[in-house]
Design a protein around this motif. Structure first.
Motif, PDB file in Angstrom:
ATOM      1  N   PHE A 147     -43.454  20.559  -5.817  1.00 17.39           N
ATOM      2  CA  PHE A 147     -44.867  20.212  -5.658  1.00 17.39           C
ATOM      3  C   PHE A 147     -45.681  20.983  -6.696  1.00 17.39           C
ATOM      4  CE2 PHE A 147     -43.161  18.903  -1.672  1.00 17.39           C
ATOM      5  CZ  PHE A 147     -44.030  17.971  -1.121  1.00 17.39           C
ATOM      6  N   GLY A 148     -46.694  20.327  -7.262  1.00 16.65           N
ATOM      7  CA  GLY A 148     -47.555  21.004  -8.218  1.00 16.65           C
ATOM      8  C   GLY A 148     -46.764  21.563  -9.386  1.00 16.65           C
ATOM      9  N   SER A 149     -46.977  22.838  -9.674  1.00 16.72           N
ATOM     10  CA  SER A 149     -46.286  23.484 -10.795  1.00 16.72           C
ATOM     11  C   SER A 149     -45.001  24.182 -10.371  1.00 16.72           C
ATOM     12  CB  SER A 149     -47.225  24.503 -11.462  1.00 16.72           C
ATOM     13  OG  SER A 149     -48.355  23.853 -12.022  1.00 16.72           O
ATOM     14  N   SER A 150     -44.634  24.059  -9.100  1.00 14.28           N
ATOM     15  CA  SER A 150     -43.393  24.683  -8.628  1.00 14.28           C
ATOM     16  C   SER A 150     -42.206  23.816  -9.018  1.00 14.28           C
ATOM     17  CB  SER A 150     -43.425  24.865  -7.106  1.00 14.28           C
ATOM     18  OG  SER A 150     -44.461  25.750  -6.728  1.00 14.28           O
ATOM     19  N   THR A 151     -41.206  24.439  -9.575  1.00 10.94           N
ATOM     20  CA  THR A 151     -40.030  23.697 -10.023  1.00 10.94           C
ATOM     21  C   THR A 151     -39.078  23.433  -8.858  1.00 10.94           C
ATOM     22  OG1 THR A 151     -38.888  25.754 -10.580  1.00 10.94           O
ATOM     23  CG2 THR A 151     -40.183  24.702 -12.316  1.00 10.94           C
ATOM     24  N   GLY A 152     -38.089  22.594  -9.102  1.00 12.38           N
ATOM     25  CA  GLY A 152     -37.084  22.321  -8.088  1.00 12.38           C
ATOM     26  C   GLY A 152     -37.251  20.957  -7.453  1.00 12.38           C
ATOM     27  N   ILE A 153     -36.356  20.663  -6.529  1.00 15.95           N
ATOM     28  CA  ILE A 153     -36.352  19.377  -5.824  1.00 15.95           C
ATOM     29  C   ILE A 153     -36.609  19.639  -4.343  1.00 15.95           C
ATOM     30  CG2 ILE A 153     -34.973  17.358  -5.205  1.00 15.95           C
ATOM     31  CD1 ILE A 153     -33.382  17.800  -7.778  1.00 15.95           C
ATOM     32  N   PRO A 154     -37.589  18.959  -3.743  1.00 16.02           N
ATOM     33  CA  PRO A 154     -37.903  19.199  -2.329  1.00 16.02           C
ATOM     34  C   PRO A 154     -36.746  18.818  -1.407  1.00 16.02           C
ATOM     35  CG  PRO A 154     -39.668  17.982  -3.426  1.00 16.02           C
ATOM     36  CD  PRO A 154     -38.492  17.968  -4.349  1.00 16.02           C
ATOM     37  N   SER A 155     -36.545  19.613  -0.377  1.00 14.63           N
ATOM     38  CA  SER A 155     -35.582  19.317   0.682  1.00 14.63           C
ATOM     39  C   SER A 155     -36.006  20.114   1.901  1.00 14.63           C
ATOM     40  CB  SER A 155     -34.159  19.707   0.271  1.00 14.63           C
ATOM     41  OG  SER A 155     -34.040  21.112   0.152  1.00 14.63           O
ATOM     42  N   GLU A 156     -35.505  19.747   3.060  1.00 15.14           N
ATOM     43  CA  GLU A 156     -35.880  20.467   4.275  1.00 15.14           C
ATOM     44  C   GLU A 156     -35.505  21.941   4.178  1.00 15.14           C
ATOM     45  OE1 GLU A 156     -35.236  20.295   9.148  1.00 15.14           O
ATOM     46  OE2 GLU A 156     -34.478  18.684   7.868  1.00 15.14           O
ATOM     47  N   SER A 157     -34.274  22.213   3.828  1.00 16.80           N
ATOM     48  CA  SER A 157     -33.834  23.608   3.743  1.00 16.80           C
ATOM     49  C   SER A 157     -34.573  24.357   2.639  1.00 16.80           C
ATOM     50  CB  SER A 157     -32.324  23.672   3.497  1.00 16.80           C
ATOM     51  OG  SER A 157     -31.978  22.995   2.293  1.00 16.80           O
ATOM     52  N   GLY A 158     -34.844  23.663   1.527  1.00 19.49           N
ATOM     53  CA  GLY A 158     -35.534  24.303   0.413  1.00 19.49           C
ATOM     54  C   GLY A 158     -36.964  24.672   0.744  1.00 19.49           C
ATOM     55  N   LEU A 159     -37.686  23.769   1.401  1.00 21.55           N
ATOM     56  CA  LEU A 159     -39.074  24.048   1.761  1.00 21.55           C
ATOM     57  C   LEU A 159     -39.164  25.194   2.767  1.00 21.55           C
ATOM     58  CD1 LEU A 159     -39.527  21.405   0.221  1.00 21.55           C
ATOM     59  CD2 LEU A 159     -41.142  20.721   2.007  1.00 21.55           C
ATOM     60  N   ILE A 160     -38.208  25.243   3.680  1.00 15.31           N
ATOM     61  CA  ILE A 160     -38.198  26.336   4.657  1.00 15.31           C
ATOM     62  C   ILE A 160     -37.939  27.668   3.955  1.00 15.31           C
ATOM     63  CG2 ILE A 160     -36.976  27.301   6.639  1.00 15.31           C
ATOM     64  CD1 ILE A 160     -36.479  24.398   7.562  1.00 15.31           C
ATOM     65  N   LEU A 161     -37.003  27.676   3.006  1.00 20.58           N
ATOM     66  CA  LEU A 161     -36.730  28.904   2.251  1.00 20.58           C
ATOM     67  C   LEU A 161     -37.960  29.358   1.477  1.00 20.58           C
ATOM     68  CD1 LEU A 161     -33.125  28.284   0.861  1.00 20.58           C
ATOM     69  CD2 LEU A 161     -33.820  30.007   2.534  1.00 20.58           C
ATOM     70  N   ASP A 162     -38.695  28.405   0.904  1.00 24.51           N
ATOM     71  CA  ASP A 162     -39.914  28.747   0.169  1.00 24.51           C
ATOM     72  C   ASP A 162     -40.922  29.426   1.097  1.00 24.51           C
ATOM     73  OD1 ASP A 162     -38.783  27.569  -2.047  1.00 24.51           O
ATOM     74  OD2 ASP A 162     -39.870  25.675  -1.827  1.00 24.51           O
TER      75      ASP A 162
END
Length: 301
Positions: free
Chosen positions: A66-81
């Motif tokens: 999202f925005g300027s944050s790199t990476g690919i969104p996922s449930e586990s990834g968003l929770i880690l963020d």
């Protein structure tokens, strides 16, 4: 100054947050539409701190992808963020959990619940000043059957009358976002640990993105988890007839209290999906949770 900084700890805003022993921090977890800089979110940031602007700080962030944050969104990834942001707030900014409030809207409510549940299950348990959920949903599978892009374009709702077909498509959903289960696990953990907790769930009846009926379902899962023998949805509805406060054109409020926690449901008549975020109901929810003394808790009978 505007733009990115290499060391946020060098900024005045950070120093004010860190050095003020009375500072309170709202961790803001936004929905799937847009970024932290989207125009419709500005009024929300103001509403979050409006009750005590000299004391309440708001920290928001863009998930990966999202925005300027790199990476690919996922449930586990968003929770880690989100967990990383909480860790920063506690260990770098030095704000104790008792002065941190989790605020989330739309998709962010699933992230916020995952964060609240994660910390409630730690040893020792960590509980924040409160959790506010605006326009939550039961889970992605249920939401997909009712969700409309911009409140207009249906996703799977045209298939609602064909159970086999809609279940087939649901089988391809990768990220489940089981908010109904997470809110129950969160409540059960706090009840078992005897920890003080507060949940506020807010929804507008004219929300055409996430239908408001998701909130009574979420509320029931939370309340059911707070009762040793459970309570049926229908029995909770009967309790609401006795205890719910009807505010007329403003909607209604229902509170469920135990010796450990308060679970509050606020249904507004208007506010849509995003407009509600700048309403006084948001400011009041933040102030209520930050100022609520532990002695105010009472058993529900």
């Amino acid at each position: 100054p505007t733009g990115f900084v290499l060391d946020i700890t060098s900024r005045l805003a950070f120093k004010i947050l860190r050095d003020d022993p009375n500072a309170q921090l709202v961790l803001h977890m936004h929905g799937a539409g847009g970024t932290v800089g989207s125009g419709h979110r500005v009024s929300n940031y103001r509403a979050l701190s409006a009750g005590e602007p000299r004391k309440i700080h708001v920290l928001t962030f863009d998930y990966r992808g999202f925005g300027s944050s790199t990476g690919i969104p996922s449930e586990s990834g968003l929770i880690l963020d989100a967990l990383a942001v909480v860790d920063w707030a506690i260990n770098i900014a030095g704000i104790p959990p008792s002065r941190i409030l989790i605020f989330a809207q739309s998709m962010g409510t699933a992230v916020g619940l995952a964060v609240s549940q994660h910390f409630a299950l730690q040893s020792p348990p960590v509980v924040f000043a409160g959790t506010v959920l605006v326009a939550p949903f039961v889970d992605v599978a249920t939401l997909s059957a009712t969700y409309r892009v911009a409140g207009t374009i249906p996703i799977l709702s045209p298939l609602a009358n064909f159970p086999l077909l809609i279940n087939y498509f649901k089988g391809y959903i990768r990220d489940k976002w089981l908010s109904k289960d997470r809110i129950a696990w969160y409540v059960r953990a706090n009840e078992a640990n005897g920890k003080r907790y507060r949940l506020t769930i807010i929804h507008a009846e004219d929300d055409y993105d996430i239908p408001w009926h998701h909130t009574p379902d979420i509320f029931w899962h939370a309340v059911n988890a707070s009762v040793p023998d459970g309570i049926s949805y229908d029995n909770l509805e009967l309790k609401k007839l006795e205890s719910k406060v009807n505010l007329g054109a403003a909607g209604s409020v229902m509170e469920w209290r135990t010796s450990n926690g308060v679970i509050r449901e606020e249904i507004l008549k208007t506010g849509k999906h995003d407009t509600i975020m700048g309403y006084p109901v948001v400011t009041m929810a933040v102030m209520r949770l930050f100022s609520a003394p532990e002695s105010s808790l009472a058993c529900q009978t």
